[in-house]
Design an enzyme around this catalytic site. Sequence first.
Site, PDB file in Angstrom:
ATOM      1  N   LEU A  36       0.793  -1.128   0.103  1.00 51.96           N
ATOM      2  CA  LEU A  36       0.127  -0.112   0.150  1.00 51.96           C
ATOM      3  C   LEU A  36       0.906   1.175  -0.084  1.00 51.96           C
ATOM      4  O   LEU A  36       0.391   2.227  -0.741  1.00 51.96           O
ATOM      5  CB  LEU A  36      -0.851   0.029   1.187  1.00 51.96           C
ATOM      6  N   CYS A  37       1.836   1.266   0.542  1.00 57.36           N
ATOM      7  CA  CYS A  37       2.741   2.578   0.988  1.00 57.36           C
ATOM      8  C   CYS A  37       4.148   2.252   0.942  1.00 57.36           C
ATOM      9  O   CYS A  37       5.082   3.213   1.691  1.00 57.36           O
ATOM     10  CB  CYS A  37       2.149   3.256   2.060  1.00 57.36           C
ATOM     11  N   ASN A  38       4.632   1.330   0.399  1.00 55.31           N
ATOM     12  CA  ASN A  38       6.241   1.022   0.363  1.00 55.31           C
ATOM     13  C   ASN A  38       6.616   1.030   1.641  1.00 55.31           C
ATOM     14  O   ASN A  38       7.766   1.493   1.989  1.00 55.31           O
ATOM     15  CB  ASN A  38       6.992   2.207  -0.527  1.00 55.31           C
ATOM     16  N   ASP A 181     -16.733  -0.254   2.454  1.00 54.35           N
ATOM     17  CA  ASP A 181     -17.802  -0.684   3.479  1.00 54.35           C
ATOM     18  C   ASP A 181     -17.909   0.662   4.350  1.00 54.35           C
ATOM     19  O   ASP A 181     -18.350   0.653   5.686  1.00 54.35           O
ATOM     20  CB  ASP A 181     -16.967  -1.651   4.594  1.00 54.35           C
TER      21      ASP A 181
END
Length: 355
Positions: A36-38, A181
């Site tokens: 997701l964000c390294n 969700d």
Amino acid sequence: MNFWRKKTTKKNSEANQRLRLFQENGKVFLEDLVELCNGQSNPIKAYSANQILEATDNFSERNHLVRFEFMYRGMLENRPVLIKRPVWKLYTSDTLEKICRDIAVSSMVSGHKNFLKLLGCCLEFEYPVLVCEYAERIPYKTPNLGMFSWGLGTRIKIAKEIAIAVSYLHTAFSRTMIHMDIQPSNIFLDSNGTAKLSGFCLCVSIPEGETFVKVDAERVEGVLDYLEYKYVTSGVVTEDTDVFSFGVLLQNLLTRNCEVVDCCSDNDDESLFEYEQNVMKLRISDRVSKFVEEGRVFEILDPKMLESLVDEEHERQRMEAVLMLSLRCTGHRGHVPKMIEVAKELRRIEKWTQR
């Protein structure tokens, strides 16, 4: 002598088990962070199993906030906290991945005031446990309590703040994050009345440079009324998937309490055609659209909210504006807006003054 040897052996066995779980859960969690964000995120504090058990009095029933759900009240480091622990009904083959996704995304957004702040986690249980700031989940199944005594202004403020949070998910990172969700059980209010979004177990990221991602259409999860039709039928996830869910949330904030149906991937005995038909029958958005078309809007608005109106004509204009915005979100009126546009429109409606 044998008693103490057995006791020591048991303690060592428990310690080894917790270390093993910490390592195994930590591996899955780190893989999610890298995707997701390294691997770059806010620091996440690690709590021990003993700290969690002490904070919740061994997950006692008196600290269990919602029956059959997974949130507990606790005291940790002299502050009240929410402790999220999976319960038996959530155990599936991908439960660990979902919880690690919740932790990873929570850590990425914790600096934003409209997300439930993640304080840390514990990886020493079979499934990781999240420790969050304490806030109250908005009550949505009790017609005579909570949100059903709120005035229109409070409801619009909550909607605006959640729209800001979703906009942040969609735009703040190199990969667009889709919550998947958005519904009342994932919305909390802190002691100052600030709305906070939580619950990232189903969150999906769209690769850089892409506008959509396709998931397995046979593994549809979430609350049926809140699921975008395109996502249900094709498995295609876009920003519009969240926009649709948010539109239904707007409608539920203003209208009478409506029952919703959980949709899980276990319903393999139901054909896709039958499933599509059930979606169309059960959608809140279709019912709201029908009432708007027939000029019967105020028949579906929450009477508790109507009772609290000060300037009836002015407030009715604001309610109509919010409902029409919700129908744009669900694709019933004009083009579907981006979440940042929805947030701006709600800000504008919130600031309306009497004309």
